[in-house]
Design an enzyme around this catalytic site. Sequence first.
Site, mmCIF file in Angstrom:
data_model
loop_
_atom_site.group_PDB
_atom_site.id
_atom_site.type_symbol
_atom_site.label_atom_id
_atom_site.label_comp_id
_atom_site.label_asym_id
_atom_site.label_seq_id
_atom_site.Cartn_x
_atom_site.Cartn_y
_atom_site.Cartn_z
ATOM 1 N N SER A 132 18.548 9.567 15.950
ATOM 2 C CA SER A 132 18.161 10.930 16.723
ATOM 3 C C SER A 132 16.621 10.980 16.776
ATOM 4 C CB SER A 132 18.463 11.942 15.742
ATOM 5 O OG SER A 132 17.972 13.278 16.071
ATOM 6 N N TYR A 143 18.926 16.803 7.031
ATOM 7 C CA TYR A 143 19.658 16.292 7.957
ATOM 8 C C TYR A 143 18.792 15.061 8.815
ATOM 9 C CZ TYR A 143 21.392 14.778 12.649
ATOM 10 O OH TYR A 143 21.744 14.076 13.683
ATOM 11 N N LYS A 171 18.979 10.705 8.676
ATOM 12 C CA LYS A 171 18.702 9.540 9.874
ATOM 13 C C LYS A 171 17.628 8.574 9.487
ATOM 14 C CE LYS A 171 22.004 11.094 12.330
ATOM 15 N NZ LYS A 171 23.198 10.543 12.393
HETATM 16 P P1 NAD Z 1 30.361 15.998 15.739
HETATM 17 O O1 NAD Z 1 30.249 16.392 14.553
HETATM 18 O O2 NAD Z 1 31.003 16.389 16.999
HETATM 19 O O3 NAD Z 1 30.982 14.316 15.419
HETATM 20 C C1 NAD Z 1 31.062 13.838 14.091
HETATM 21 C C2 NAD Z 1 32.277 13.273 13.801
HETATM 22 O O4 NAD Z 1 32.376 12.526 12.622
HETATM 23 C C3 NAD Z 1 33.261 14.795 13.494
HETATM 24 O O5 NAD Z 1 34.516 14.341 14.234
HETATM 25 C C4 NAD Z 1 33.488 14.458 12.324
HETATM 26 O O6 NAD Z 1 34.685 15.211 11.848
HETATM 27 C C5 NAD Z 1 33.369 13.229 11.825
HETATM 28 N N1 NAD Z 1 33.112 12.677 10.443
HETATM 29 C C6 NAD Z 1 31.942 13.444 9.702
HETATM 30 N N2 NAD Z 1 31.877 12.752 8.313
HETATM 31 C C7 NAD Z 1 32.894 11.959 8.423
HETATM 32 C C8 NAD Z 1 33.244 11.171 7.297
HETATM 33 N N3 NAD Z 1 32.794 11.139 6.193
HETATM 34 N N4 NAD Z 1 34.619 10.327 7.325
HETATM 35 C C9 NAD Z 1 34.981 10.452 8.746
HETATM 36 N N5 NAD Z 1 34.665 11.275 9.677
HETATM 37 C C10 NAD Z 1 33.672 11.944 9.553
HETATM 38 O O7 NAD Z 1 28.930 15.275 16.146
HETATM 39 P P2 NAD Z 1 28.242 14.571 17.295
HETATM 40 O O8 NAD Z 1 27.446 15.707 18.036
HETATM 41 O O9 NAD Z 1 29.459 14.177 18.025
HETATM 42 O O10 NAD Z 1 27.270 13.614 16.493
HETATM 43 C C11 NAD Z 1 27.784 12.442 16.499
HETATM 44 C C12 NAD Z 1 26.775 11.429 15.620
HETATM 45 O O11 NAD Z 1 25.668 11.800 16.408
HETATM 46 C C13 NAD Z 1 26.245 12.338 14.425
HETATM 47 O O12 NAD Z 1 25.948 11.412 13.413
HETATM 48 C C14 NAD Z 1 24.966 13.053 14.649
HETATM 49 O O13 NAD Z 1 24.167 12.950 13.574
HETATM 50 C C15 NAD Z 1 24.323 12.128 15.864
HETATM 51 N N6 NAD Z 1 23.461 12.831 16.692
HETATM 52 C C16 NAD Z 1 23.883 13.787 17.112
HETATM 53 C C17 NAD Z 1 23.023 14.925 18.101
HETATM 54 C C18 NAD Z 1 23.781 15.983 18.663
HETATM 55 O O14 NAD Z 1 22.694 16.725 19.114
HETATM 56 N N7 NAD Z 1 24.891 16.245 18.713
HETATM 57 C C19 NAD Z 1 21.822 14.119 18.020
HETATM 58 C C20 NAD Z 1 21.529 12.981 17.842
HETATM 59 C C21 NAD Z 1 22.506 12.363 16.661
HETATM 60 C C1 WQD Z 2 16.976 23.565 21.745
HETATM 61 C C2 WQD Z 2 15.967 24.553 21.942
HETATM 62 C C3 WQD Z 2 15.296 26.035 20.372
HETATM 63 C C4 WQD Z 2 19.282 28.017 20.145
HETATM 64 C C5 WQD Z 2 18.670 19.796 17.640
HETATM 65 C C6 WQD Z 2 18.397 18.801 16.402
HETATM 66 C C7 WQD Z 2 18.071 17.556 16.443
HETATM 67 C C8 WQD Z 2 19.321 16.807 17.467
HETATM 68 C C9 WQD Z 2 19.580 17.797 18.742
HETATM 69 C C10 WQD Z 2 20.748 15.936 16.116
HETATM 70 C C11 WQD Z 2 14.977 24.796 21.011
HETATM 71 C C12 WQD Z 2 16.118 26.965 21.681
HETATM 72 C C13 WQD Z 2 18.300 27.193 20.506
HETATM 73 C C14 WQD Z 2 19.080 29.222 20.396
HETATM 74 C C15 WQD Z 2 16.880 29.151 21.386
HETATM 75 N N1 WQD Z 2 20.534 16.582 16.654
HETATM 76 N N2 WQD Z 2 16.953 27.765 21.326
HETATM 77 N N3 WQD Z 2 17.940 29.871 21.209
HETATM 78 O O1 WQD Z 2 16.706 22.100 17.855
HETATM 79 O O2 WQD Z 2 15.797 20.725 20.037
HETATM 80 O O3 WQD Z 2 17.677 19.511 18.385
HETATM 81 O O4 WQD Z 2 19.696 19.126 18.287
HETATM 82 O O5 WQD Z 2 20.067 14.969 15.713
HETATM 83 O O6 WQD Z 2 18.004 16.926 15.156
HETATM 84 O O7 WQD Z 2 17.254 19.699 15.606
HETATM 85 O O8 WQD Z 2 18.236 21.642 19.767
HETATM 86 O O9 WQD Z 2 19.780 22.951 20.815
HETATM 87 O O10 WQD Z 2 19.098 23.836 18.701
HETATM 88 O O11 WQD Z 2 17.494 23.952 20.355
HETATM 89 O O12 WQD Z 2 15.871 29.577 21.896
HETATM 90 O O13 WQD Z 2 19.882 30.304 20.211
HETATM 91 O O14 WQD Z 2 16.543 25.777 22.432
HETATM 92 O O15 WQD Z 2 14.210 26.828 19.821
HETATM 93 O O16 WQD Z 2 13.717 24.973 21.593
HETATM 94 P P1 WQD Z 2 17.032 21.125 18.941
HETATM 95 P P2 WQD Z 2 18.708 23.000 19.930
#
Ligand code: NAD
Ligand code: WQD
Length: 340
Positions: free
Chosen positions: A125, A150, A154
């Site tokens: 991330s 969190y 990562k």
């Molecule tokens: P998500 O929660 O929708 O998907 C994760 C899936 O993993 C879920 O279905 C959950 O049930 C499963 N899971 C969690 N722990 C588990 C375990 N121990 N065993 C088996 N299954 C398990 O999240 P997402 O948004 O699809 O994110 C997927 C990956 O990408 C995550 O690792 C997240 O940290 C990373 N990521 C997400 C974002 C984001 O903003 N969505 C950004 C950067 C990185």
């Molecule tokens: C986006 C913008 C908020 C909600 C997060 C994680 C990051 C990554 C992606 C996993 C920001 C603003 C939000 C609301 C708002 N995930 N906001 N009102 O914080 O950039 O990133 O998701 O790895 O680690 O931190 O995403 O969607 O929460 O916020 O004004 O009700 O929207 O302040 O500027 P963020 P977000």
Amino acid sequence: MSTVLVPGGAGYIGSHTVVELAKAGYDVVIVDNFYNSKPEVLNRLEKITGRRFPFYEIDCCDKEKLRTVFEENKIDAIIHFAGLKAVGESVSIPLTYYRNNLTSLINTVELAGEYKADKFVFSSSATVYGMSEDVPFTEESPLGMCTNPYGWTKWMIEQILRDYSVSNPDMKICLLRYFNPVGAHESGLIGEDPRGIPNNLFPYISKVAGGTLEKLTVFGDDYDTPDGTCIRDYIHVTDLGSGHVKAIEYLDSHDEKVCVFNLGTGRGTSVKEAVAAFEKACGHEINHVIGPRRPGDIAVSYAATDKAFKELGFKAQYDIDDMCSSCWKWQTMNPDGLPG
Ligand code: NAD
Ligand code: WQD
């Protein structure tokens, strides 16, 4: 054709990646414990792809159960999504986050080594770039200064995988640093389905637009940005899915032990611009108020995309309007998320 194991494949990014893998002709095996997803997603994947993928309801923290997947399938590559991802929750229950995210990863990579599934892609991330204000973030930008447990999971996992790669001469690893994944599949059948009240901007706006939530609070309009609200690099989840296919192809054709790529668009969108784009997509105003800043937010985050473009051949195809319209389609077709 090779088989890709997708732990966390029932989740938001995992399910969209499964669609892109199937489109590219890969066989897919999915593992998930449904902690943050629902079994219905498997039916939806079948509707979209016309294929029913082998599925195991397993917690990746249970190594011996996970082993059965490797015993019963010849796995060539792994894309590991199985982790917890709610930033605020990770502050309240940090040990749960460290235990789940680290154990799930360590078990999966250990079995990958044992069963010679030697291509491994990890969901990292942009959060690993921490509180730095030196944008755009390149893959060489300094890491650390994460603002929550969190983010540290990562950061730690990136290091664990680098260390592991030294010990296993056959293993090739790709760390993908996603920026802000949003949007939904064009069919409206799969999308982001958070439990309870959403924390992230797009799911929150969708619920306000759909009438389930009353109003959006914009977290601060006094940042040093053109309209005072924070800027992020939103990337369509379908683009992200294709980025994973490119990563598997890259590992197939390169000898690098560990490669790192940003997955973003390289374009920043402010919160106010995101609200305006969503209003255009849904055809009505989004009720919103300006509130205080959210602790831990940085003013501006967006990706340098040159490396992913030149080396991976990755370029995002969808813009913010596509992200909003697909999100809105998903919201209107599934106002309460997936059944179950
Ligand atoms: P998500 O929660 O929708 O998907 C994760 C899936 O993993 C879920 O279905 C959950 O049930 C499963 N899971 C969690 N722990 C588990 C375990 N121990 N065993 C088996 N299954 C398990 O999240 P997402 O948004 O699809 O994110 C997927 C990956 O990408 C995550 O690792 C997240 O940290 C990373 N990521 C997400 C974002 C984001 O903003 N969505 C950004 C950067 C990185
Ligand atoms: C986006 C913008 C908020 C909600 C997060 C994680 C990051 C990554 C992606 C996993 C920001 C603003 C939000 C609301 C708002 N995930 N906001 N009102 O914080 O950039 O990133 O998701 O790895 O680690 O931190 O995403 O969607 O929460 O916020 O004004 O009700 O929207 O302040 O500027 P963020 P977000």
